[in-house]
Design a protein around this motif. Sequence first.
Motif, short mmCIF file in Angstrom:
data_model
loop_
_atom_site.label_atom_id
_atom_site.label_comp_id
_atom_site.label_asym_id
_atom_site.label_seq_id
_atom_site.Cartn_x
_atom_site.Cartn_y
_atom_site.Cartn_z
N GLY A 124 0.77 -1.23 0.00
CA GLY A 124 0.00 0.00 0.00
C GLY A 124 0.80 1.28 0.00
N ASP A 125 2.14 1.21 0.04
CA ASP A 125 2.94 2.43 0.02
C ASP A 125 2.77 3.17 -1.31
N LEU A 126 2.96 4.48 -1.27
CA LEU A 126 2.97 5.29 -2.49
C LEU A 126 4.33 5.95 -2.60
N LEU A 127 5.08 5.60 -3.66
CA LEU A 127 6.45 6.08 -3.86
C LEU A 127 6.46 7.17 -4.92
N LEU A 128 7.03 8.33 -4.59
CA LEU A 128 7.18 9.43 -5.53
C LEU A 128 8.65 9.57 -5.91
N ALA A 129 8.91 9.85 -7.18
CA ALA A 129 10.29 10.01 -7.63
C ALA A 129 10.32 10.84 -8.91
N ASP A 130 11.49 11.38 -9.21
CA ASP A 130 11.67 12.19 -10.41
C ASP A 130 11.83 11.28 -11.63
N ARG A 131 11.91 11.89 -12.79
CA ARG A 131 11.88 11.14 -14.06
C ARG A 131 13.09 10.23 -14.24
N TYR A 136 11.82 0.51 -16.21
CA TYR A 136 11.02 -0.71 -16.10
C TYR A 136 11.32 -1.47 -14.80
N GLU A 137 12.60 -1.61 -14.48
CA GLU A 137 12.94 -2.45 -13.33
C GLU A 137 12.43 -1.86 -12.02
N ILE A 138 12.59 -0.55 -11.83
CA ILE A 138 12.13 0.06 -10.59
C ILE A 138 10.61 -0.06 -10.47
N MET A 139 9.91 0.24 -11.55
CA MET A 139 8.44 0.15 -11.51
C MET A 139 7.99 -1.28 -11.22
N ALA A 140 8.65 -2.26 -11.83
CA ALA A 140 8.27 -3.65 -11.60
C ALA A 140 8.57 -4.07 -10.16
N ARG A 141 9.68 -3.60 -9.60
CA ARG A 141 10.01 -3.96 -8.22
C ARG A 141 9.03 -3.32 -7.23
N VAL A 142 8.58 -2.11 -7.52
CA VAL A 142 7.58 -1.48 -6.67
C VAL A 142 6.28 -2.27 -6.69
N PHE A 149 3.28 3.72 -7.34
CA PHE A 149 4.29 4.74 -7.62
C PHE A 149 3.67 5.88 -8.43
N LEU A 150 4.27 7.04 -8.29
CA LEU A 150 3.94 8.21 -9.10
C LEU A 150 5.26 8.85 -9.49
N PHE A 151 5.66 8.65 -10.75
CA PHE A 151 6.95 9.13 -11.25
C PHE A 151 6.72 10.16 -12.34
N ARG A 152 7.55 11.18 -12.35
CA ARG A 152 7.57 12.07 -13.51
C ARG A 152 8.15 11.31 -14.70
N LEU A 153 7.73 11.67 -15.89
CA LEU A 153 8.23 11.02 -17.10
C LEU A 153 8.93 12.03 -17.99
N PRO A 154 9.99 11.61 -18.68
CA PRO A 154 10.56 12.47 -19.72
C PRO A 154 9.51 12.73 -20.80
N ALA A 155 9.64 13.84 -21.50
CA ALA A 155 8.68 14.19 -22.54
C ALA A 155 8.54 13.07 -23.56
#
Length: 202
Positions: A124-131, A136-142, A149-155
């Motif tokens: 249930g954690d919500l992880l915020l991070a910059d772009r 793929y690996e970080i998102m899959a591990r979360v 997770f809520l990550f900024r994305l490059p354009a």
Amino acid sequence: ALRQQSVTEEAFCMARRALPMRFFRALFDTFVQRQDAAHARRWLWHGKRLLGIDGTEVTLPPDEALLAAYRPASNERGACKYPQALLVGLVGLWSGLCYSFVLVPQAQAEQWCASWLARYLRFGDLLLADRNFACYEIMARVKRRVADFLFRLPAKRFHTLARRPTNSGRRDEWLVDLKLPAALRHRCPHLPAALTVRILQY
């Protein structure tokens, strides 16, 4: 008669140098666990732990052992005389509590550190991070930790993938399916093969 004397700074430093690093790590972990247990409910955001992850460069004292372990950066003017490291931490954004951290040579990638720190996420954690962390690996591990997770994305990142509308019907958000690269699936077979993520445009 015995007379008590205060411990000098030099004596304290000598005693501290005699302690192994695992002692300080155990002390750090114990402090975090006790603080978390005592104040966990105060630090929730809509029932979730709100966490952030980021890194910073750290300049260390000019010690020979540190220079060997944390090689300084160099440019056309030569190498820096101080050892430099990369410090990446997993921090509670409401509490300011650092749940864990990694100190690695500067040449190591922030993404590797974040992938390692993902083991400290809970259900249930919500992880915020910059772009820089939206790989793929970080998102899959979360997601494997059953966290969000809520990550900024490059354009334009993931803009070429097939889109599906969300239940909200908003035109500035959509769903996409991310298939993990074959090399990553071979290296980390325990990770999910695909992820469905929601992209928000702003």
